[in-house]
Design a protein around this motif. Sequence first.
Motif, PDB file in Angstrom:
ATOM      1  N   ILE A  71       1.008  14.377  12.261  1.00 58.28           N
ATOM      2  CA  ILE A  71       1.069  12.889  12.270  1.00 58.28           C
ATOM      3  C   ILE A  71       0.274  12.496  10.667  1.00 58.28           C
ATOM      4  O   ILE A  71      -0.637  13.249  10.426  1.00 58.28           O
ATOM      5  N   ILE A  72       0.974  11.600  10.049  1.00 59.89           N
ATOM      6  CA  ILE A  72       0.494  11.295   9.059  1.00 59.89           C
ATOM      7  C   ILE A  72       0.168   9.748   8.894  1.00 59.89           C
ATOM      8  O   ILE A  72       1.070   8.817   9.354  1.00 59.89           O
ATOM      9  N   ARG A  73      -1.014   9.208   9.024  1.00 60.02           N
ATOM     10  CA  ARG A  73      -1.419   7.712   9.196  1.00 60.02           C
ATOM     11  C   ARG A  73      -1.821   7.094   7.669  1.00 60.02           C
ATOM     12  O   ARG A  73      -2.787   8.069   7.200  1.00 60.02           O
ATOM     13  N   VAL A  74      -1.189   6.308   7.155  1.00 59.36           N
ATOM     14  CA  VAL A  74      -1.652   5.631   5.967  1.00 59.36           C
ATOM     15  C   VAL A  74      -2.239   4.372   6.293  1.00 59.36           C
ATOM     16  O   VAL A  74      -1.473   3.563   6.902  1.00 59.36           O
ATOM     17  N   PHE A  75      -3.502   3.840   5.866  1.00 55.23           N
ATOM     18  CA  PHE A  75      -4.046   2.932   6.323  1.00 55.23           C
ATOM     19  C   PHE A  75      -3.766   2.566   7.700  1.00 55.23           C
ATOM     20  O   PHE A  75      -3.630   1.319   8.282  1.00 55.23           O
ATOM     21  N   GLY A  76      -4.023   3.550   8.485  1.00 56.45           N
ATOM     22  CA  GLY A  76      -4.163   3.461  10.166  1.00 56.45           C
ATOM     23  C   GLY A  76      -2.897   3.343  10.704  1.00 56.45           C
ATOM     24  O   GLY A  76      -2.787   3.086  11.908  1.00 56.45           O
ATOM     25  N   SER A  77      -1.637   3.295   9.819  1.00 54.43           N
ATOM     26  CA  SER A  77      -0.461   3.109  10.578  1.00 54.43           C
ATOM     27  C   SER A  77       0.391   4.367  10.363  1.00 54.43           C
ATOM     28  O   SER A  77       0.448   5.079   8.888  1.00 54.43           O
ATOM     29  N   SER A  78       1.259   4.889  11.247  1.00 55.81           N
ATOM     30  CA  SER A  78       2.069   5.989  10.801  1.00 55.81           C
ATOM     31  C   SER A  78       3.492   5.502  10.678  1.00 55.81           C
ATOM     32  O   SER A  78       4.368   6.266  10.544  1.00 55.81           O
ATOM     33  N   ASP A  79       3.608   4.182  10.572  1.00 59.90           N
ATOM     34  CA  ASP A  79       5.171   3.652  10.413  1.00 59.90           C
ATOM     35  C   ASP A  79       5.364   3.458   8.643  1.00 59.90           C
ATOM     36  O   ASP A  79       4.187   3.821   7.884  1.00 59.90           O
ATOM     37  N   ARG A  80       6.480   3.258   8.426  1.00 63.70           N
ATOM     38  CA  ARG A  80       6.682   3.369   6.927  1.00 63.70           C
ATOM     39  C   ARG A  80       6.428   1.972   6.199  1.00 63.70           C
ATOM     40  O   ARG A  80       6.527   2.049   4.964  1.00 63.70           O
ATOM     41  N   THR A  81       5.647   0.928   6.698  1.00 62.34           N
ATOM     42  CA  THR A  81       6.001  -0.318   6.012  1.00 62.34           C
ATOM     43  C   THR A  81       4.781  -0.375   5.337  1.00 62.34           C
ATOM     44  O   THR A  81       4.812  -1.024   4.361  1.00 62.34           O
ATOM     45  N   VAL A  82       3.662   0.799   5.266  1.00 67.31           N
ATOM     46  CA  VAL A  82       2.663   0.501   4.257  1.00 67.31           C
ATOM     47  C   VAL A  82       2.786   1.228   2.996  1.00 67.31           C
ATOM     48  O   VAL A  82       2.019   1.332   2.080  1.00 67.31           O
ATOM     49  N   LEU A  83       4.244   1.785   2.940  1.00 66.96           N
ATOM     50  CA  LEU A  83       4.311   2.873   1.775  1.00 66.96           C
ATOM     51  C   LEU A  83       4.374   2.071   0.321  1.00 66.96           C
ATOM     52  O   LEU A  83       3.975   2.642  -0.463  1.00 66.96           O
ATOM     53  N   GLY A  84       4.489   1.010   0.550  1.00 67.20           N
ATOM     54  CA  GLY A  84       4.634   0.141  -0.667  1.00 67.20           C
ATOM     55  C   GLY A  84       3.399   0.029  -1.158  1.00 67.20           C
ATOM     56  O   GLY A  84       2.987  -0.432  -2.536  1.00 67.20           O
ATOM     57  N   LYS A  85       2.251   0.175  -0.332  1.00 69.85           N
ATOM     58  CA  LYS A  85       0.811   0.055  -0.900  1.00 69.85           C
ATOM     59  C   LYS A  85       0.428   1.372  -1.518  1.00 69.85           C
ATOM     60  O   LYS A  85      -1.004   1.496  -1.818  1.00 69.85           O
ATOM     61  N   ILE A  86       1.360   2.280  -1.718  1.00 70.21           N
ATOM     62  CA  ILE A  86       0.822   3.503  -2.244  1.00 70.21           C
ATOM     63  C   ILE A  86       1.445   3.521  -3.707  1.00 70.21           C
ATOM     64  O   ILE A  86       2.742   2.995  -3.932  1.00 70.21           O
ATOM     65  N   GLY A  87       0.624   3.999  -4.861  1.00 74.90           N
ATOM     66  CA  GLY A  87       1.449   4.253  -6.045  1.00 74.90           C
ATOM     67  C   GLY A  87       1.357   5.832  -6.202  1.00 74.90           C
ATOM     68  O   GLY A  87       0.363   6.408  -5.775  1.00 74.90           O
ATOM     69  N   VAL A  88       2.256   6.315  -6.828  1.00 74.87           N
ATOM     70  CA  VAL A  88       2.287   7.779  -6.994  1.00 74.87           C
ATOM     71  C   VAL A  88       2.975   8.292  -8.396  1.00 74.87           C
ATOM     72  O   VAL A  88       3.679   7.554  -8.651  1.00 74.87           O
ATOM     73  N   VAL A  89       2.574   9.033  -8.934  1.00 76.43           N
ATOM     74  CA  VAL A  89       2.646   9.869 -10.253  1.00 76.43           C
ATOM     75  C   VAL A  89       2.847  11.036 -10.012  1.00 76.43           C
ATOM     76  O   VAL A  89       1.850  11.695  -9.647  1.00 76.43           O
ATOM     77  N   PHE A  90       4.385  11.484 -10.209  1.00 77.15           N
ATOM     78  CA  PHE A  90       4.572  12.948 -10.163  1.00 77.15           C
ATOM     79  C   PHE A  90       4.370  13.676 -11.538  1.00 77.15           C
ATOM     80  O   PHE A  90       4.581  12.973 -12.532  1.00 77.15           O
ATOM     81  N   ASP A  91       4.558  14.934 -11.487  1.00 73.03           N
ATOM     82  CA  ASP A  91       4.278  15.723 -12.937  1.00 73.03           C
ATOM     83  C   ASP A  91       5.307  15.715 -13.850  1.00 73.03           C
ATOM     84  O   ASP A  91       5.427  15.868 -14.960  1.00 73.03           O
ATOM     85  N   GLU A  92       6.784  14.906 -13.261  1.00 70.59           N
ATOM     86  CA  GLU A  92       7.791  14.772 -14.208  1.00 70.59           C
ATOM     87  C   GLU A  92       8.122  13.269 -14.314  1.00 70.59           C
ATOM     88  O   GLU A  92       7.977  12.594 -13.113  1.00 70.59           O
ATOM     89  N   CYS A  93       8.383  12.765 -15.488  1.00 70.09           N
ATOM     90  CA  CYS A  93       8.710  11.306 -15.557  1.00 70.09           C
ATOM     91  C   CYS A  93       9.992  11.058 -14.739  1.00 70.09           C
ATOM     92  O   CYS A  93      10.990  11.584 -15.038  1.00 70.09           O
ATOM     93  N   CYS A  94       9.741  10.017 -13.893  1.00 70.81           N
ATOM     94  CA  CYS A  94      11.025   9.701 -13.167  1.00 70.81           C
ATOM     95  C   CYS A  94      11.444   8.548 -13.630  1.00 70.81           C
ATOM     96  O   CYS A  94      12.363   7.689 -13.099  1.00 70.81           O
ATOM     97  N   LEU A  95      11.080   7.750 -14.799  1.00 72.35           N
ATOM     98  CA  LEU A  95      11.551   6.484 -15.364  1.00 72.35           C
ATOM     99  C   LEU A  95      12.847   6.957 -16.195  1.00 72.35           C
ATOM    100  O   LEU A  95      12.753   7.908 -16.848  1.00 72.35           O
ATOM    101  N   HIS A  96      13.478   5.907 -16.311  1.00 76.03           N
ATOM    102  CA  HIS A  96      14.924   5.981 -17.189  1.00 76.03           C
ATOM    103  C   HIS A  96      14.622   6.113 -18.411  1.00 76.03           C
ATOM    104  O   HIS A  96      13.774   5.321 -19.039  1.00 76.03           O
ATOM    105  N   LYS A  97      15.159   7.045 -19.064  1.00 81.56           N
ATOM    106  CA  LYS A  97      15.110   7.566 -20.514  1.00 81.56           C
ATOM    107  C   LYS A  97      15.346   6.612 -21.378  1.00 81.56           C
ATOM    108  O   LYS A  97      14.798   6.299 -22.522  1.00 81.56           O
ATOM    109  N   MET A  98      16.444   5.719 -21.115  1.00 83.01           N
ATOM    110  CA  MET A  98      16.827   4.853 -22.116  1.00 83.01           C
ATOM    111  C   MET A  98      16.074   3.362 -22.037  1.00 83.01           C
ATOM    112  O   MET A  98      16.397   2.444 -22.799  1.00 83.01           O
ATOM    113  N   MET A  99      15.198   3.334 -21.341  1.00 76.34           N
ATOM    114  CA  MET A  99      14.560   1.991 -20.758  1.00 76.34           C
ATOM    115  C   MET A  99      13.366   1.845 -21.743  1.00 76.34           C
ATOM    116  O   MET A  99      12.465   2.757 -21.822  1.00 76.34           O
ATOM    117  N   SER A 100      12.875   0.852 -22.180  1.00 77.92           N
ATOM    118  CA  SER A 100      11.628   0.371 -22.846  1.00 77.92           C
ATOM    119  C   SER A 100      10.554   0.180 -22.052  1.00 77.92           C
ATOM    120  O   SER A 100      10.821  -0.193 -20.933  1.00 77.92           O
TER     121      SER A 100
END
Lengths: 282, 142
Positions: A59-88
């Motif tokens: 079970i994984i509960r985020v902010f007390g809820s285990s459905d996926r609706t709260v995932l927008g309240k998470i910010g995540v940075v992985f060790d590889e840049c996932c932003l588009h290379k050509m964007m400013s």
Amino acid sequence: MENAVEVRGLRKSYGDYEINGLDLDIPAGYIVGLIGENGAGKTTLIKCITGANHCDSGIIRVFGSSDRTVLGKIGVVFDECCLHKMMSGKQIGNLMADLYPEWDQSRYEFLMEKFGISLDKKVHELSRGMSMKIQVAVELSHGADLVILDEATAGMDPASRDEFLDIVMEYMQDDRHSMLMSSHITSDLERVADYIVFLHRGRIIMSEPKDEILDRYGVVKGGEAQVLAIGRENIVSLRRESYSVSALVRDRHAVKEAFPELTVDTASLDDIMVLIVRGDAA
Amino acid sequence: MYIKHIQLYTVSTFMIERMEIIISNSSGKAIYEQIEGQIRDQIMSGVLKGGDPLPSMRSLAQDLKISLITTKRAYNELEAEGFIVTVAGKGCFVATQDPALLHEANLRMAEDFLRRAVEVAERGSITKEELKEILDILYEVD
């Protein structure tokens, strides 16, 4: 105490590698530092919490809820840049404004300025450290209550990491904000983390307030017979080196008191990791 | 979010003008003890006075870039010793020090140092008269 994240009995396996029955809490308002050797399962755990991976069971509960609706309240940075290379930087801001209902453009611009990145620069023109900074700026600007940073300081120079820690601490001024931060630069975690979780081969082998870890654990050095005399029950792990033996002990004050003639040093998170990962269990 | 940050910042710079905390990584003392000791010293020496506001635990953690748990522990210890008080919803303040108690605390501290001086004297066969002489000289110099 309320928890921003609760993980219970998480299981996830990939072939010969697995996380089996892992429990973890991230208390709301605090920073949890995640350490562990390469391949220990840190990124897998993070991907399960953020919903990027499905777990086999648990079970994984985020902010007390285990459905996926709260995932927008998470910010995540992985060790590889996932932003588009050509964007400013500017285009990324515009894109995020469309993606996130709570996007705070002025905060994004403020962070970019603090990091010294021009909004006109494209991602591919930036160094690795700089592209990590853009991601941090994005993730701290969309109203997330939980920010997860996976090796976010990788590629940053010491001055940038200091700046980054300033920004982390500023984010944590709101007591609803929580953070999970994995880093191999354990000196950063030694400063700002409230709790340390040590993941080793898919299992949590240590999960304690950082101050207690640094206050209690110690490294005893000496000849083998001398070190073993303190008793195996007091030793977490042992490492034999060319001229001496080092042992990680759970309570350095007690050892020092009982064996005043031994050299007992404080143990940094690095010492603890090296002795556990490379040493032998006592 | 921003305004809140700026306000906090003003409060903490205001405090920094009067309160000083220096964290050393090589002092061998736990960080909470360093904070606790330095705030206590500044209260005992009168730099911080009764009723003076202290930065919130979170903003102190931010300014020193240390864990919130560390600042909480330092404040808890100071509160237990009666040096600071927490007013719900308002924050932490320097407790009004009873002059007699403060005198007592300073007396205890002086006694501790003198006891150590006596120990050194005994180890080094320094006589009581010699020790008194040193004390007299120190008073004259000051």
